[in-house]
Design a protein around this motif. Sequence first.
Motif, mmCIF file in Angstrom:
data_model
loop_
_atom_site.group_PDB
_atom_site.id
_atom_site.type_symbol
_atom_site.label_atom_id
_atom_site.label_comp_id
_atom_site.label_asym_id
_atom_site.label_seq_id
_atom_site.Cartn_x
_atom_site.Cartn_y
_atom_site.Cartn_z
ATOM 1 N N UNK A 133 0.805 -1.237 0.000
ATOM 2 C CA UNK A 133 0.000 0.000 0.000
ATOM 3 C C UNK A 133 0.826 1.270 0.000
ATOM 4 N N UNK A 134 2.038 1.217 0.558
ATOM 5 C CA UNK A 134 2.886 2.414 0.570
ATOM 6 C C UNK A 134 3.296 2.815 -0.839
ATOM 7 N N UNK A 135 3.352 1.852 -1.755
ATOM 8 C CA UNK A 135 3.716 2.149 -3.134
ATOM 9 C C UNK A 135 2.588 2.771 -3.938
ATOM 10 N N UNK A 136 1.387 2.792 -3.373
ATOM 11 C CA UNK A 136 0.256 3.410 -4.060
ATOM 12 C C UNK A 136 0.247 4.905 -3.726
ATOM 13 N N UNK A 137 0.278 5.796 -4.721
ATOM 14 C CA UNK A 137 0.235 7.235 -4.428
ATOM 15 C C UNK A 137 -0.989 7.610 -3.600
ATOM 16 N N UNK A 138 -0.833 8.644 -2.782
ATOM 17 C CA UNK A 138 -1.920 9.047 -1.893
ATOM 18 C C UNK A 138 -3.204 9.388 -2.630
ATOM 19 N N UNK A 139 -3.084 10.010 -3.788
ATOM 20 C CA UNK A 139 -4.274 10.364 -4.565
ATOM 21 C C UNK A 139 -5.007 9.111 -5.025
ATOM 22 N N UNK A 140 -4.262 8.142 -5.545
ATOM 23 C CA UNK A 140 -4.878 6.901 -6.020
ATOM 24 C C UNK A 140 -5.483 6.132 -4.853
ATOM 25 N N UNK A 141 -4.769 6.077 -3.727
ATOM 26 C CA UNK A 141 -5.296 5.367 -2.556
ATOM 27 C C UNK A 141 -6.602 5.990 -2.087
ATOM 28 N N UNK A 142 -6.674 7.309 -2.090
ATOM 29 C CA UNK A 142 -7.902 7.984 -1.651
ATOM 30 C C UNK A 142 -9.051 7.709 -2.611
ATOM 31 N N UNK A 143 -8.760 7.693 -3.917
ATOM 32 C CA UNK A 143 -9.807 7.382 -4.897
ATOM 33 C C UNK A 143 -10.312 5.956 -4.697
ATOM 34 N N UNK A 144 -9.381 5.024 -4.451
ATOM 35 C CA UNK A 144 -9.787 3.632 -4.224
ATOM 36 C C UNK A 144 -10.675 3.511 -2.993
ATOM 37 N N UNK A 145 -10.276 4.160 -1.899
ATOM 38 C CA UNK A 145 -11.065 4.078 -0.674
ATOM 39 C C UNK A 145 -12.381 4.832 -0.788
ATOM 40 N N UNK A 146 -12.430 5.855 -1.640
ATOM 41 C CA UNK A 146 -13.680 6.611 -1.773
ATOM 42 C C UNK A 146 -14.807 5.742 -2.316
ATOM 43 N N UNK A 147 -14.455 4.693 -3.077
ATOM 44 C CA UNK A 147 -15.491 3.775 -3.547
ATOM 45 C C UNK A 147 -16.127 2.999 -2.389
#
Length: 311
Positions: A133-147
């Motif tokens: 998960x650390x390798x996932x950029x913060x923007x992408x991680x937030x978009x994924x969790x927003x779902x």
Amino acid sequence: MTERVTTRGTTSTQKGTRTNAMARAPWLLLAPFLLLFIFTFILPIIVAIGSSFTTVKRSGLFGEQGVTSQFAWFDNYALALADGNFIASIGRMLLFGIVQVPVMIVAATVLALLLESASARWPGLFRAAYFMPYGVPGVIATILWSFLYVPGLSPVIDVASWIGLDINFLGAGTVLWSIANIVTWSYTGYNMLIIIAQLKAIPAELYEAARVDGAGPWRIARSIQIPLITPALVLTTVFSIIGTLQLFAEPQVLQTVAPAIDSQYTPNLSAYTTAFAYNDYNVAAAQAVLIAVVAFALSFAFLRLTNRKSK
């Protein structure tokens, strides 16, 4: 005799030249890094501090008669501290850090201890999985969790509604902890690897002696491992404190789907809004300096506290 003196002089000159070359070699190798460090880190800090003590004066109704910069003393800092939303954002992040940082450090420590235990299976695989998960950029991680946070898209909310639970991950009272969940998911594996590196430095003789004395896994973790990984725990906690006040990407992305997040929800977001929405770069620079001062003060206080306990 003359030839011997000449030979000795030549040898001394060669040794001196070689010594000078060896002395310059480290600086030549470090030069690219030092230049990059100065121009991308030191110089921006100096410019930001200088900008925080200046103000821009525009002559004319629309500034058509010219723009001048003047020394403003602490006026920009007074304006920043008078902004109630900016002060509230710092308080919000302090609450965030008090809850999220300990939870993340405890989770990282538990994972590190489990993966370094003698009975752990496939530790390399799980280390990579937890670090991923650390390798996932913060923007992408937030978009994924927003779902998983947005009603109508989240299967979690749908399942909860089927059993009679009304969950709102993006409400005014819960969105802060939804952000905390994203940050914890992203950085727990990173902190875990730092702690694992410290665990691997513990001599195997200590484990053998403890087992000979009849110590079990819990006693070994409590009496040997945790005391010896204290430097790693302090390091990860300081990094997390600094990162808390730098929180930016997650609230900015969630802002589009969470009405509870305003343009000054976190200190960094407040400085960004002041600079690029209100075009007040000098006050934004003062806010940035204040954020750095608060981060330094909290980190210094934590280090002093841990040093006193260690003594």
